[in-house]
Design a protein around this motif. Sequence first.
Motif, PDB file in Angstrom:
ATOM      1  N   GLU A 101       0.813  -0.975  -0.102  1.00 29.36           N
ATOM      2  CA  GLU A 101       0.119  -0.104  -0.127  1.00 29.36           C
ATOM      3  C   GLU A 101       0.985   1.269   0.104  1.00 29.36           C
ATOM      4  O   GLU A 101       0.332   2.493  -0.416  1.00 29.36           O
ATOM      5  CB  GLU A 101      -0.759  -0.028   1.104  1.00 29.36           C
ATOM      6  CG  GLU A 101      -0.304   0.174   2.616  1.00 29.36           C
ATOM      7  CD  GLU A 101       0.344  -1.028   3.314  1.00 29.36           C
ATOM      8  OE1 GLU A 101       0.736  -0.861   4.407  1.00 29.36           O
ATOM      9  OE2 GLU A 101       0.464  -1.709   2.467  1.00 29.36           O
ATOM     10  N   ARG A 102       2.133   1.209   0.216  1.00 31.19           N
ATOM     11  CA  ARG A 102       2.941   2.470   0.263  1.00 31.19           C
ATOM     12  C   ARG A 102       3.695   2.585  -0.812  1.00 31.19           C
ATOM     13  O   ARG A 102       4.396   3.530  -1.023  1.00 31.19           O
ATOM     14  CB  ARG A 102       3.952   2.119   1.375  1.00 31.19           C
ATOM     15  CG  ARG A 102       3.304   1.908   2.818  1.00 31.19           C
ATOM     16  CD  ARG A 102       4.177   2.039   3.990  1.00 31.19           C
ATOM     17  NE  ARG A 102       3.886   1.731   5.468  1.00 31.19           N
ATOM     18  CZ  ARG A 102       3.476   0.490   5.831  1.00 31.19           C
ATOM     19  NH1 ARG A 102       4.046  -0.575   5.150  1.00 31.19           N
ATOM     20  NH2 ARG A 102       3.220   0.133   6.906  1.00 31.19           N
ATOM     21  N   ASP A 192      -6.402  -0.797   2.835  1.00 32.24           N
ATOM     22  CA  ASP A 192      -5.225  -0.784   2.152  1.00 32.24           C
ATOM     23  C   ASP A 192      -5.054  -1.696   1.482  1.00 32.24           C
ATOM     24  O   ASP A 192      -5.691  -2.988   1.488  1.00 32.24           O
ATOM     25  CB  ASP A 192      -4.118  -0.791   3.413  1.00 32.24           C
ATOM     26  CG  ASP A 192      -4.065   0.387   4.112  1.00 32.24           C
ATOM     27  OD1 ASP A 192      -4.106   1.390   3.587  1.00 32.24           O
ATOM     28  OD2 ASP A 192      -3.312   0.376   4.979  1.00 32.24           O
ATOM     29  N   ASP A 223      -2.040   1.361  -6.274  1.00 31.58           N
ATOM     30  CA  ASP A 223      -1.903   2.883  -5.741  1.00 31.58           C
ATOM     31  C   ASP A 223      -3.013   2.926  -4.739  1.00 31.58           C
ATOM     32  O   ASP A 223      -4.198   2.870  -5.093  1.00 31.58           O
ATOM     33  CB  ASP A 223      -2.226   3.899  -6.904  1.00 31.58           C
ATOM     34  CG  ASP A 223      -1.888   5.197  -6.459  1.00 31.58           C
ATOM     35  OD1 ASP A 223      -2.430   5.654  -5.357  1.00 31.58           O
ATOM     36  OD2 ASP A 223      -1.495   6.121  -7.409  1.00 31.58           O
ATOM     37  N   ASN A 224      -2.688   3.127  -3.570  1.00 35.21           N
ATOM     38  CA  ASN A 224      -3.652   2.722  -2.353  1.00 35.21           C
ATOM     39  C   ASN A 224      -4.705   4.082  -2.457  1.00 35.21           C
ATOM     40  O   ASN A 224      -5.504   3.815  -1.824  1.00 35.21           O
ATOM     41  CB  ASN A 224      -2.624   2.986  -1.015  1.00 35.21           C
ATOM     42  CG  ASN A 224      -3.374   2.232   0.019  1.00 35.21           C
ATOM     43  OD1 ASN A 224      -3.904   0.986  -0.201  1.00 35.21           O
ATOM     44  ND2 ASN A 224      -3.441   2.635   1.179  1.00 35.21           N
ATOM     45  N   THR A 225      -4.379   5.076  -3.037  1.00 34.14           N
ATOM     46  CA  THR A 225      -5.315   6.115  -3.182  1.00 34.14           C
ATOM     47  C   THR A 225      -6.458   6.006  -4.268  1.00 34.14           C
ATOM     48  O   THR A 225      -7.501   6.689  -4.028  1.00 34.14           O
ATOM     49  CB  THR A 225      -4.653   7.479  -3.544  1.00 34.14           C
ATOM     50  OG1 THR A 225      -4.215   7.555  -4.608  1.00 34.14           O
ATOM     51  CG2 THR A 225      -3.644   7.808  -2.487  1.00 34.14           C
ATOM     52  N   ILE A 226      -6.180   5.102  -4.857  1.00 35.21           N
ATOM     53  CA  ILE A 226      -6.912   4.708  -6.408  1.00 35.21           C
ATOM     54  C   ILE A 226      -7.640   3.409  -6.256  1.00 35.21           C
ATOM     55  O   ILE A 226      -8.651   3.202  -6.193  1.00 35.21           O
ATOM     56  CB  ILE A 226      -6.469   4.987  -7.517  1.00 35.21           C
ATOM     57  CG1 ILE A 226      -5.912   6.386  -7.622  1.00 35.21           C
ATOM     58  CG2 ILE A 226      -7.172   4.602  -8.610  1.00 35.21           C
ATOM     59  CD1 ILE A 226      -6.974   7.432  -7.480  1.00 35.21           C
ATOM     60  N   ARG A 252      -8.152   6.594 -12.122  1.00 32.80           N
ATOM     61  CA  ARG A 252      -7.673   7.920 -11.405  1.00 32.80           C
ATOM     62  C   ARG A 252      -8.432   8.827 -12.191  1.00 32.80           C
ATOM     63  O   ARG A 252      -8.775   9.907 -11.496  1.00 32.80           O
ATOM     64  CB  ARG A 252      -6.212   8.114 -11.306  1.00 32.80           C
ATOM     65  CG  ARG A 252      -5.790   9.365 -10.471  1.00 32.80           C
ATOM     66  CD  ARG A 252      -4.238   9.796 -11.112  1.00 32.80           C
ATOM     67  NE  ARG A 252      -3.361   8.569 -10.698  1.00 32.80           N
ATOM     68  CZ  ARG A 252      -2.786   8.304  -9.425  1.00 32.80           C
ATOM     69  NH1 ARG A 252      -3.239   8.648  -8.583  1.00 32.80           N
ATOM     70  NH2 ARG A 252      -2.214   7.236  -9.580  1.00 32.80           N
ATOM     71  N   ASN A 297     -11.209  -0.835  -7.021  1.00 33.61           N
ATOM     72  CA  ASN A 297     -11.132   0.514  -6.635  1.00 33.61           C
ATOM     73  C   ASN A 297     -11.388   0.483  -4.994  1.00 33.61           C
ATOM     74  O   ASN A 297     -11.778  -0.322  -4.648  1.00 33.61           O
ATOM     75  CB  ASN A 297     -11.911   1.556  -7.511  1.00 33.61           C
ATOM     76  CG  ASN A 297     -13.310   1.227  -7.306  1.00 33.61           C
ATOM     77  OD1 ASN A 297     -13.796   0.627  -6.457  1.00 33.61           O
ATOM     78  ND2 ASN A 297     -14.215   1.937  -8.093  1.00 33.61           N
ATOM     79  N   ARG A 298     -11.163   1.866  -4.616  1.00 29.70           N
ATOM     80  CA  ARG A 298     -11.409   2.018  -3.308  1.00 29.70           C
ATOM     81  C   ARG A 298     -12.667   1.732  -2.703  1.00 29.70           C
ATOM     82  O   ARG A 298     -12.940   1.566  -1.614  1.00 29.70           O
ATOM     83  CB  ARG A 298     -10.838   3.324  -2.808  1.00 29.70           C
ATOM     84  CG  ARG A 298      -9.325   3.559  -2.834  1.00 29.70           C
ATOM     85  CD  ARG A 298      -8.779   4.647  -1.839  1.00 29.70           C
ATOM     86  NE  ARG A 298      -9.208   4.299  -0.522  1.00 29.70           N
ATOM     87  CZ  ARG A 298      -8.560   3.364   0.351  1.00 29.70           C
ATOM     88  NH1 ARG A 298      -7.212   2.735  -0.293  1.00 29.70           N
ATOM     89  NH2 ARG A 298      -8.727   3.141   1.456  1.00 29.70           N
ATOM     90  N   GLN A 299     -13.745   1.709  -3.392  1.00 30.64           N
ATOM     91  CA  GLN A 299     -14.974   1.568  -3.312  1.00 30.64           C
ATOM     92  C   GLN A 299     -15.337   0.168  -2.979  1.00 30.64           C
ATOM     93  O   GLN A 299     -16.391  -0.258  -2.775  1.00 30.64           O
ATOM     94  CB  GLN A 299     -15.950   2.358  -4.181  1.00 30.64           C
ATOM     95  CG  GLN A 299     -16.058   3.842  -4.003  1.00 30.64           C
ATOM     96  CD  GLN A 299     -14.909   4.311  -4.609  1.00 30.64           C
ATOM     97  OE1 GLN A 299     -14.358   4.159  -5.693  1.00 30.64           O
ATOM     98  NE2 GLN A 299     -14.187   5.363  -3.640  1.00 30.64           N
TER      99      GLN A 299
END
Length: 332
Positions: A101-102, A192, A223-226, A252, A297-299
């Motif tokens: 995740e980093r 994560d 990409d942990n934000t996406i 993204r 995705n994050r959802q």
Amino acid sequence: MVNRRRFLTLSSLSGLFPSLAFTTQSPPLSYASGPLVVSTWNQPKANAAAEAVLSRGGRALDAVEAGARVPEADPNDTSVGYGGLPDRDGRVTLDACIMDERGNCGSVTYLEHIMHAISVARAVMEKTPHVMISGEGALKFALSQGFKKENLLTKSSEAAWREWMKTAKYKPQVNIERHDTIGMLAMDTKGDFSGACTTSGLAYKMNGRVGDSPIIGSGLFVDNTIGAACATGLGELVMRTCGSFLAVELMRQGKTPQQACEEVINRIVKGPSIKDGKYVDGQGNLNDVQVGVLAVNRQGEIGAYSIQTGFNYTVSQNGRTEVREAKSFLSK
């Protein structure tokens, strides 16, 4: 030879995995929250190992490593690890990568004699200043970390190779155990992501050939934000599009995972090396090929798409597992 296109029947799995439920017998899972495991092809055992880690509150990185190690140790899986079909010289060579995740990542290519390439890739990530180590250097590093050297060529895979040697005709085949890499993505209770990808590569490939599986951005990207994505199939085509990175970048930009996977495949099939759904290799030969892309995705939304029909993927959440058939370009 195992064929992942054939769904494992519920009756054959009920004794081992009583929590398994397939879409034909239950409503679809809800992907609103983690933990979540998705993997390419029909991989209930691998998903079960990963989900066991997540159910204890474990990290997604530990989950995908645990999941990937299952097919690596399966002698009946001829496209990953122990039992993998060799190159044309009779050598089993492994490729793998892992990403957390980093954004930390590790990779090995052309690794021989070590069953769990994914764990060596993690060691590269955590114990060296590098991302990728290859060949003899990768083996030397693995041995220095306590990994056991062993013969990965099983009697059945050796027999298949010797039979192939009678004609030595190289031709990729769609959706069978010749290029069915396992790519696995997981989201843990903290939300994560991590991902893993491991393979023995194309059967009877040229000695030294490396595909997309160990390449960050091609076989796997997180990409942990996406979100995250992975790919399977003919690696040469995935490498030309940086397929997994492209899928994440499309998410993204606002595309859903399904839209992102479809766009990656559309770019591949519109490329100069594809004609009427067939791959034109460097010698001008036309071959039926498969590429499948999987993204989340994050959802917790999942997308999957492939060139040919027959690509399936496994989803696990809340103790339930489904094997799903992906949509494909050539089924339109």
